[in-house]
Design an enzyme around this catalytic site. Structure first.
Site, PDB file in Angstrom:
ATOM      1  N   CYS A 226       0.873  -1.312  -0.008  1.00  0.00           N
ATOM      2  CA  CYS A 226      -0.006  -0.037   0.014  1.00  0.00           C
ATOM      3  C   CYS A 226       0.829   1.429   0.125  1.00  0.00           C
ATOM      4  CB  CYS A 226      -0.943  -0.039   1.186  1.00  0.00           C
ATOM      5  SG  CYS A 226      -1.960  -1.625   1.072  1.00  0.00           S
ATOM      6  N   HIS A 367      -2.591   8.143   6.177  1.00  0.00           N
ATOM      7  CA  HIS A 367      -2.731   6.975   5.349  1.00  0.00           C
ATOM      8  C   HIS A 367      -4.052   6.248   5.918  1.00  0.00           C
ATOM      9  CE1 HIS A 367      -1.883   2.992   3.646  1.00  0.00           C
ATOM     10  NE2 HIS A 367      -1.685   2.484   5.043  1.00  0.00           N
ATOM     11  N   GLU A 378      -1.089   5.699  13.806  1.00  0.00           N
ATOM     12  CA  GLU A 378      -0.703   6.874  12.817  1.00  0.00           C
ATOM     13  C   GLU A 378      -0.918   8.152  13.459  1.00  0.00           C
ATOM     14  OE1 GLU A 378      -0.958   8.598   8.398  1.00  0.00           O
ATOM     15  OE2 GLU A 378      -2.536   7.156   8.862  1.00  0.00           O
ATOM     16  N   LYS A 401      -9.645   8.476   2.543  1.00  0.00           N
ATOM     17  CA  LYS A 401     -10.077   7.176   2.289  1.00  0.00           C
ATOM     18  C   LYS A 401     -11.532   6.965   2.630  1.00  0.00           C
ATOM     19  CE  LYS A 401      -5.675   4.754   2.284  1.00  0.00           C
ATOM     20  NZ  LYS A 401      -4.870   5.747   2.756  1.00  0.00           N
ATOM     21  N   HIS A 406      -9.504   2.259   0.004  1.00  0.00           N
ATOM     22  CA  HIS A 406      -8.118   2.057  -0.014  1.00  0.00           C
ATOM     23  C   HIS A 406      -7.916   1.639  -1.304  1.00  0.00           C
ATOM     24  CE1 HIS A 406      -4.298   1.265   1.137  1.00  0.00           C
ATOM     25  NE2 HIS A 406      -4.206   0.460   1.863  1.00  0.00           N
ATOM     26  N   PHE A 466       1.797  -3.483   4.070  1.00  0.00           N
ATOM     27  CA  PHE A 466       2.227  -4.611   4.478  1.00  0.00           C
ATOM     28  C   PHE A 466       3.916  -4.830   4.601  1.00  0.00           C
ATOM     29  CE2 PHE A 466      -2.315  -7.157   3.967  1.00  0.00           C
ATOM     30  CZ  PHE A 466      -2.729  -6.338   4.864  1.00  0.00           C
TER      31      PHE A 466
END
Length: 479
Positions: A226, A367, A378, A401, A406, A466
């Protein structure tokens, strides 16, 4: 005549001896025991953004997407069995697969021939496009818009050689892999398309853009889950900074709305499952009711250019890319460390490279994917890096988002474009579906719940993936 021949022979003999002696001297001078001098170095060049292109669940095109985003519209909808791209399977298997999916919402690119829609006939279905999978088609469409916006369609050979492409993807074309597996199970291997491999290779998005326009500079494809889109842009900027190219077409692309991709993310418990009946409310970054992300698709492409090159040709400059920070969590395959160390490192490194103080950043596009752990980590990392600048309310913060889910490998690029547009238009976009903020927020440290007109001179975009890979891009206006 014999004497002349003899004389010439003597001349050639001694010339050969002199050459051998000369080569021996050079060999001693440049032997392995002698140290090399330092490589050629020069100051890093400044990189600016001169073109933007978008294909998103909010629509096809920068203007359409931005208008709908800032107005608070949502691109998430319920999926149907037809969305799973299982046309080669019998109807019973399609319906059984659909029934077994725990998450039944997605953010899908609107297709059609109307304005603001992705035209499949143009980008996917012509005879010449048999090697172009959907994720490649999205990249071609977005790149076309970005290059036209930048007014950069070079015809001179030297200009093409100094123009490169850096477009990545997270998963490529999983639906092609699923269909190929079906052919094997049916013992019809000879029916496998000769274009199967070119359709699934992630670097083929860069390859097709390069071939379409004749760009012969660096041809690059990052694959960092991502964070792919952000890394692709950051890497492209480095190539310009170091002189490998004057112009780079950079970004990310993804087309992961298919049975196997959705099933895989369902099995990893990454997707939302609580909002199947109200899909518009499913993606809710930073909200207490969040339970996973909404899978989405699309592409974001920007044209990056060396500053003086852009100025010489009178290009429109949207922003400057001042900082690119990278880090690794070195912790877990999918979860961030609770202290947010990876995010902190990425943001700190982007700030250090930019030469800006944390207090000079006006907006952060987070994010935050709408997962219970990641969003809170975050938020705490942002508080750690920006301290009182964040908690005093001086720093605007949002996750886009909520409006479009996403986009995986395309997310970092699409959100970097939103960050650039925030600077360019002086509007910080909202966080959709934030009705009960996570307890990590309090008082003036709060994500935007409505788009805000404000002066934005510097803005950051975060992308985490990831494997613990992290990237932060810091953009600023040109003084």
């Amino acid at each position: 005549m014999k004497m002349w021949g003899f004389g010439n022979g003597i001349h050639h003999y001694f010339s050969k001896i002199r050459r051998q002696h000369h080569n021996q001297l050079l060999g001693r001078l440049f032997s392995s025991s002698a140290a090399f001098g330092p490589p050629t170095s020069r100051p890093l060049r400044r990189v600016v953004v001169t073109g933007l292109g978008l294909v998103t669940p909010l629509g096809c095109g920068v203007e359409t997407t931005w208008k709908r985003l800032t107005a608070g519209q949502c691109g998430v909808r319920a999926i149907t069995p037809e969305d799973l791209k299982m046309d080669g399977f019998d109807k019973d298997i399609q319906l059984l697969t659909f029934d077994q999916l725990a998450s039944k919402v997605a953010a899908i690119v609107p297709c059609g021939s109307n304005a603001g829609e992705f035209n499949e006939a143009l980008w996917l279905n012509s005879k010449d496009h048999r090697s172009i999978a959907r994720f490649i088609g999205y990249a071609l469409c977005a790149a076309d818009e970005a290059l036209k916006a930048a007014n950069w369609l070079p015809s001179e050979q030297n200009e093409k050689e100094k123009t490169g492409v850096s477009i990545g993807a997270g998963t490529g074309s999983i639906c092609d892999i699923l269909d190929a597996s079906r052919i094997i199970c049916e013992k019809r291997l000879r029916r496998l398309s000769p274009f199967f491999i070119p359709r699934i290779l992630i670097n083929m998005a860069s390859g097709h853009v390069s071939m379409t326009y004749g760009f012969q500079g660096p041809n690059h494809a990052a694959v960092t889950a991502c964070a792919t889109g952000a890394h692709s842009i950051g890497d492209a900027a480095r190539m310009i900074q170091f002189g490998d190219a004057d112009v780079m077409v950079a970004g990310g692309t993804e087309a992961s709305i298919d049975a196997l991709s959705i099933a895989g993310f369902c099995r990893s418990r990454a997707l939302t499952t609580k909002y199947n009946s109200v899909p518009e409310e499913a993606s809710r970054p930073f909200d207490c009711g969040r339970d996973g992300f909404v899978i989405a698709e699309g592409s974001g492409i920007m044209v990056l250019e060396e500053l003086e090159h852009a100025q010489r040709r009178g290009a429109k400059i949207y922003a400057e890319l001042r900082g690119y920070g990278m880090s690794g969590d070195a912790y877990h395959i999918t979860q961030p460390h609770a202290d947010g160390r990876g995010a902190i490192l990425a943001m700190t490194r982007a700030l250090e490279q930019s030469g800006l103080h944390p207090n000079q950043v006006d907006y952060i596009n987070a994010h935050a994917t709408s997962t219970p752990l990641g969003d809170a980590v975050e938020a705490n990392a942002i508080k750690s890096v920006f301290s009182t600048h964040a908690t005093s309310g001086s720093l605007a913060l949002s996750s886009t988002k909520g409006a479009m889910g996403h986009l995986l490998g395309a997310a970092g690029a699409v959100e970097a474009i939103f960050t650039v547009l925030a600077i360019h238009h002086g509007i910080a976009p909202l966080t959709l579906n934030l009705t009960e903020p996570d307890p990590v927020f309090s008082n003036d440290f709060m994500p935007l719940t409505a788009s805000k007109e404000m002066i934005i001179k510097a803005a950051m975009s975060n992308s985490f993936g990831f494997g613990g890979t992290n990237s932060s891009l810091l953009f600023s206006s040109i003084s």
